[in-house]
Write an enzyme that holds these catalytic residues in place. Structure first.
Site, PDB file in Angstrom:
ATOM      1  CG  HIS A 156      -1.744   1.173   1.424  1.00  4.60           C
ATOM      2  ND1 HIS A 156      -3.055   1.175   1.049  1.00  4.60           N
ATOM      3  CD2 HIS A 156      -1.493   2.289   1.654  1.00  4.60           C
ATOM      4  CE1 HIS A 156      -3.563   2.400   1.356  1.00  4.60           C
ATOM      5  NE2 HIS A 156      -2.826   3.146   1.787  1.00  4.60           N
ATOM      6  CD  GLU A 157       1.964   3.534   3.448  1.00  4.96           C
ATOM      7  OE1 GLU A 157       2.134   4.643   3.125  1.00  4.96           O
ATOM      8  OE2 GLU A 157       0.717   3.442   3.844  1.00  4.96           O
ATOM      9  CG  HIS A 160       0.874   5.933  -0.721  1.00  4.12           C
ATOM     10  ND1 HIS A 160      -0.484   6.827  -1.347  1.00  4.12           N
ATOM     11  CD2 HIS A 160       0.035   5.344   0.398  1.00  4.12           C
ATOM     12  CE1 HIS A 160      -1.451   6.596  -0.492  1.00  4.12           C
ATOM     13  NE2 HIS A 160      -1.256   5.593   0.567  1.00  4.12           N
ATOM     14  CG  ASP A 167      -4.466   6.540   1.796  1.00  2.00           C
ATOM     15  OD1 ASP A 167      -4.061   5.541   1.382  1.00  2.00           O
ATOM     16  OD2 ASP A 167      -4.133   7.445   2.362  1.00  2.00           O
TER      17      ASP A 167
END
Length: 913
Positions: A156-157, A160, A167
């Site tokens: 998930h990170e 980014h 998000d």
């Protein structure tokens, strides 16, 4: 050129230019190499942490591989270990890996920030992030219930960091109305779950079904959407990667475009997979059919700092006082900037190279003095940069391998043979910081910094701008603890005539004060120097060096906190003042300012962005006065006020990152960047960074059809500490190179910037109130000419067919100056606006030459008129189970019978009979 073509042209230019990134990551045959995960020096030694990092990445790699359609995986990772940890046989010295270019930082949790994984992201949609932040607690698996498996959270990170997506949840607005129905903010809408609220009073908590707010039609505050444990939906990782079935990113087919989340706001309603698909990573890879190997890891331990100065003493250095200025800047570096226990050597070069000093360890003031005496005093000959670099490698190798060493290369001349040693530089493992002095310095110089991860700076011949001293002042260590680094409090210069005075103040705040140095330079005769401490006591004892034309005063112990005043008097010459210090305590983080440009090259008319990140440890400093000074090779300096307002170039409001577009190019070539930050009456400290890009905190999970609640997410409400923060700082933002700038007069090719903070609210049942931050005529400068506001009941039609959507009458709307607050109230006309209507609104700004901005973020209003009769109970999956009628009869002496009837969830009818 029409406005649409102009916008596309600027976008293409942006894509052609590489973003400025310190990262060493390379994508090679579908595998990411060169990832640097650094353990903060303040983390207590714990070898199990290293294994936990390995486990996280190893678990994440196959998850990433499948999530990206067998396209990407983690190939090799370097783990950076603090110098203070015990040495081991399998720990080796880093090459180019430093804390500065680390992609992931593992640091202790803060009392306010907790253990939430997050990614610093100061750019726009699709721009890479700065770095991922993790804590030892998270890596140890102590936050599994709150954030899910570490490997999934890391992916998930990573999205980014690497691809600039956002998000797909919203901590502040968890539900929204769509066609009159309540929806949970999520992606995709196929994710099912329960909607309940956990109420706590005293020492006990209980779960209840959510009630409606009859004014808004939404649920009460505190209501949560809890996904079912058993799902079939595969998306999306940017919403809830902790759900077992979620193994993909949202695509254009299943993306929830209506959800009010950061992905839709920042990325123009595009799905995360669409953004990833547009990335350079995606474009240069194809899916692979073979299963990738497990990641490999190298363990690197920070060692003592090793620096070799490589200084140009060719004939051109005799012009424009350059050699003397080199001596002044070199003395500052040797006396103040370079840290204790570091090793320093010195090489000079002209047509050939010469050793001025072998490596000396800095253990005392006498070691520093020894090195200052070796600085060059005469200039002659040609320019052979490669000779200087090769000799520097030799000097270093006499004591240490060149891996991880640093070379500070200064030159003012051209050298068409510099590319001849590029391969040697790459193989050396050394980091090369370059200082280009004057307009004729070799154009290939920046390549040396780029290929080694070094700092690139430029200093003009305008002495009053203090550029050369600033360049050397920026060379504090990229490793080690921040308390040992030199911090610049002031850098100022002025050309004085007829016994004029240069007066000013410098604030020494409580976070600094150790090793404080006041340095004054001049160009002809020693000036009169007056300095008073905060108590009004005059400070004497400046050490004067008439040959080098400088004087300095070292304040013993810790300098007094407060405002120091200075007055310098001279005639017909240029003076500069530089003040540096260090942290006052190893346990109190100092206030720091880190500045940079978004790119190291700019091609007209693509704008640049200047950033300044102001922190005290993990806490951002808000409401400071921040200005950037950008100087071109022509000697022209542009002053920009940087803002933390979440508009224009600034990605997020009140996160301590101050930003502004730079558009006032005046020539091709190098530009230097310096940032000044002042904290005074308005400046305050915030306890933690407001989350922008992080893993969702899991409020609870469903077990045997019952919700098991986690403790409430630590709220960061009203966390601004009201005590004002007074400080002064200056920071070098390095340099960039501009090209494609036409001769004057320079045409206006800059449109207004995109409006990114448009908000809409319904007033009554027929009026809509809009607020936004005004853009400018040229991005976020000046004043736009007019606004075009359009509305639609279809969010996609408004995005894709903006010019065909219904236009609002804005005759009375006169644009304000850039960065002002705009307010506009209007009544929708010629469109159905009734109960249950969703209306979407967007704005485009137009400048005086009819250049148009990108369409703003799309704001939404949903008209909800409270029903006169109870509505039907919503479905259990989307809201909650029906609540039975309850009748309670109670007879109490002296009190009438009280009857309570729940007519519908959220409506409590009381009757007294």
């Amino acid at each position: 050129m029409g406005p649409f073509k102009s916008s596309v042209f600027i976008l293409i230019l942006h894509l052609l230019e590489g973003a400025l990134s310190d990262s060493l990551i390379q994508l090679n045959n579908n595998g990411y190499e060169g990832i640097v995960i650094a353990i903060d020096p303040n983390v207590p030694e714990d070898e199990t942490l290293i294994q936990q990092i390995k486990d996280m990445v190893t678990q994440a790699s196959p998850y990433l591989f499948e999530a990206t359609g067998k396209r990407f995986y983690f190939k090799n990772v370097a783990i950076l270990i603090p110098e203070t940890w015990k040495t081991k046989a399998d720990y080796v010295r880093p090459k180019l890996e430093t804390y500065k270019n680390a992609d992931v930082l593992v640091a202790e949790s803060t009392p306010s920030g907790g253990d939430e994984p997050y990614t610093e992201h100061i750019g726009k949609c699709g721009d890479q992030g700065e770095r991922i932040h993790l804590t030892p607690h998270f890596l140890a698996g102590k936050q599994l219930k709150e954030y899910g498996p570490q490997g999934r959270a890391f992916v998930h990170e990573w999205a980014h960091l690497r691809w600039g997506v956002f998000d797909e949840y919203n901590n502040d607005e968890k539900f929204y109305l769509s066609n009159g129905r309540i929806q949970a903010v999520r992606c995709s809408v196929g994710i099912t779950g329960k909607i309940e609220v956990n109420k706590c009073q005293g020492g006990s908590c209980y779960t209840k079904r959510c009630t409606f707010n009859k004014a808004t039609g939404l649920y009460e505050k505190g209501c949560e959407f809890i996904p079912h444990s058993q799902q079939t939906e595969k998306a999306s990782i940017m919403f809830a990667q902790h759900v077992d079935s979620v193994v993909e990113f949202c695509t254009e087919q299943n993306h929830n475009k209506e959800a009010p989340n950061m992905q839709n706001t920042k990325c123009n309603l595009r799905s995360t997979w669409e953004v990833i698909r547009d990335s350079e990573d995606f474009k240069k890879t194809t899916p692979t059919t073979t299963q990738p190997p497990n990641p490999t890891f190298s363990l690197l331990q920070i060692g003592q700092r090793i620096v070799c100065l490589v200084l140009d003493k060719s004939g051109s250095m005799a012009t424009g006082n350059r050699l003397n200025r080199l001596n002044q800047a070199g003395q500052l570096f040797l006396l103040q900037i370079i840290e204790l226990r570091s090793w320093v050597g010195m090489v000079t070069f002209d047509s050939a190279a010469h050793v001025q000093s072998e490596l000396i360890q800095i253990n005392s003031g006498s070691d520093r003095d020894t090195l200052t005496k070796r600085l060059p005093t005469a200039a002659s000959g040609g320019t052979s940069i490669c000779s200087g670099l090769r000799l520097a490698f030799t000097v270093i190798k006499k004591k240490y391998p060149t891996d991880g060493s640093e070379i500070v290369l200064l030159t003012d001349g051209e050298d068409n043979t510099i590319s001849g040693c590029f391969n040697e530089v790459k193989q050396s493992g050394a980091i090369i910081h370059t200082v280009a002095l004057g307009p004729s310095a070799a154009r290939e110089l920046e390549e040396l910094s780029k290929m080694t991860g070094g700092l690139q700076t430029y200093a003009s011949d305008q002495v009053q701008n203090n550029g050369l001293i600033d360049a050397f002042g920026a060379l504090s260590s990229g490793n080690g603890v921040v308390s040992e680094r030199s911090i610049q409090l002031e850098s100022k210069g002025s050309t004085l005539q007829n016994s004029q005075w240069m007066n000013g103040t410098v604030i020494v705040d409580s976070t600094v004060g150790k090793d404080t140095l006041f340095l004054v330079t001049w160009t002809t005769q020693p000036p009169q120097i007056l300095l008073w401490d905060p108590s009004g006591q005059k400070q004497d004892g400046f050490v004067v060096d008439k040959n080098t034309k400088m004087a300095f005063l070292q304040i013993p112990g810790i300098a007094k906190v407060g405002t120091w005043k200075y007055s310098l008097q001279a005639s017909s010459q240029t003076l500069t003042l530089t003040v540096t210090s260090r942290a006052s305590s190893a346990t109190l983080p100092p206030i720091t300012v880190t500045s940079k440009m978004n790119k190291d090259t700019g091609k007209f008319p693509s704008p640049m962005i200047v950033y300044a990140n102001i922190r005290q440890g993990a806490s951002p400093i808000l409401r400071a006065s921040v200005t950037a000074l950008i100087e071109s090779e022509n000697g022209k300096t542009v002053t920009l006020e940087l803002l933390d307002n979440g508009a224009g170039a600034d990605a997020a409001k009140d996160d301590g990152v101050y930003s502004r577009y730079f558009t006032t190019y005046d020539t091709n070539g190098r530009y230097s960047v310096k940032v000044r930050a002042l904290g005074g009456v308005n400046a305050v400290r915030r306890r933690a960074i407001p989350q922008q890009s992080g893993v969702m905190y899991i409020p609870g999970w469903i077990e045997n059809d019952e919700i098991q609640w986690n403790p409430p997410r630590p709220e960061i409400e009203d966390d601004v500490q009201r005590k004002q923060v007074c400080f002064s700082r200056t920071s070098s933002g390095g340099s960039f190179v501009a090209s494609g700038v036409p001769n004057a007069p320079i045409p206006d090719l800059f449109p207004p910037c995109q409006i990114t903070d448009l908000k809409a609210e319904i007033h009554g049942h027929s009026l809509i109130n809009l607020t936004w931050t005004a853009p400018g005529d040229d991005y976020d400068h000046g004043t736009a000419h007019k606004y075009i506001i359009r509305i639609s009941t279809s969010i996609l039609d408004l995005r894709d067919k903006f010019n065909e959507s219904l236009q609002v009458n804005t005759t009375a709307l006169i644009p304000k100056e850039a960065n002002s607050e705009e307010v506009f109230l209007f009544k929708p006309e010629n469109i159905t606006f009734e109960n249950g209507t969703d209306l979407f609104i967007a704005i485009q700004a137009v400048d005086k030459v009819d250049l148009k901005s990108e369409i703003s973020n799309i704001a939404r209003v949903s008209l909800f008129i409270p029903p006169q009769t109870p509505p039907e109970t919503p479905s259990p999956d989307e809201t909650s189970a029906p609540c039975p009628n309850i009748s309670i009869n109670s007879t109490i002496p002296g009190i009438h019978i009280l009857k309570i009837m729940w007519k519908w969830i959220g409506e409590l009818q009381l009757s007294i009979g």
